[in-house]
Scaffold this active site. Structure first.
Site: not given
Ligand code: PGA
Length: 265
Positions: A67, A138
């Site tokens: 993304d 998510h």
């Molecule tokens: P993070 O994000 O690794 O910063 O916890 C994971 C995500 O939101 O997919």
């Protein structure tokens, strides 16, 4: 789903990098799906170490990122382009032409997303997809909702995600409200998936996911239950609630967790 409970974040990062390295050794032109966020940072550092110290070769590896924020340019330090180059790409021998990240400034977004999926297909699909998980379940920016889209698309971020990601920005107002993300279909078609979760903020969602025996658009990560080759690597903090659940006398071992590997393995 295989579950590896790592001792701590360093152990998790080492284990994830070892899986990626072993896939690259098996298939030097591996098509590797990559994630951003805090969780994979240690994995990238380990991969860089493996490149420097053990000659892990990225020269034929092809990457596709999950993304990118929409509306910020690739030289913006908050962009995932910037993150990937700073934390990984510029430290290894990957070829720039083999790197794919959605363009957050794409004019014709629909055409751009379509082309992104076509590029993935052109390389024969993703061999190994690395994933983080949001506190709301998510994956990529496929947010919980009434429906989940299958292909790469432009999406609105939920308030929960905007708040979680505001830690990387000066203020909440600066957090982009939209992103381009691979869809659930694109992700689930990867031949192999490795999902990482670290820290107590992820304990609740991991317990939910590992206890789940139904898929629901309210928890996008639950769709991984449909995939036959998913390895979940979590550290003790992220495993805390799951551990309490499975250790309670009335709990039965969760059926879809095929095998649990505990540290030290
Ligand atoms: P993070 O994000 O690794 O910063 O916890 C994971 C995500 O939101 O997919």
């Amino acid at each position: 789903m295989d579950l590896i409970i790592a001792k701590d974040y360093s152990d998790l990062s080492r284990r994830a990098s070892r899986i990626i390295a072993s896939e690259i050794k098996k298939k030097p032109d591996l098509v590797l799906g990559l994630a951003t966020g805090s969780t994979p940072l240690g994995t990238y550092q380990e991969l860089v170490r493996l490149y420097r110290e053990e000659g892990l070769d990225f020269s034929r590896v092809v990457t596709f990122n999950l993304d990118e924020y929409y509306g910020i340019s690739m030289d913006n330090p908050q962009s995932y382009h910037y993150y990937m180059f700073e934390n990984f790409f510029k430290h290894v021998n990957i070829k720039p032409e083999n790197i794919h990240i959605p363009d957050g400034m794409a004019g014709d977004v629909e055409a751009h997303c379509k082309k992104y999926d076509e590029e993935i297909a052109k390389y024969g699909g993703i061999d190994l997809q690395l994933l983080g998980i949001g506190q709301n379940g998510h994956i990529g920016f496929n947010e919980p909702g009434d429906e989940l889209l299958t292909a790469t698309h432009l999406t609105n971020l939920t308030q929960n995600t905007i708040e979680a990601n505001s830690r990387f920005f000066k203020s909440m107002d600066e957090v982009p409200k939209q992103a381009i993300t691979m869809g659930l279909g694109t992700i689930i078609q990867a031949k192999k998936i490795v999902l990482l979760a670290s820290g107590k903020n992820k304990a609740e969602i991991m317990a939910e996911l590992l206890d789940e025996n139904a898929v629901s658009t309210k928890n996008p990560a639950s769709f991984l239950l449909l995939h036959k080759d998913v390895t979940v690597i979590i550290d003790e903090e992220a495993a805390k609630i799951y551990r309490q659940m499975t250790q309670s006398p009335d709990s039965s071992k969760k059926l879809h967790v095929r095998e649990v590997f505990l540290w030290p393995s």
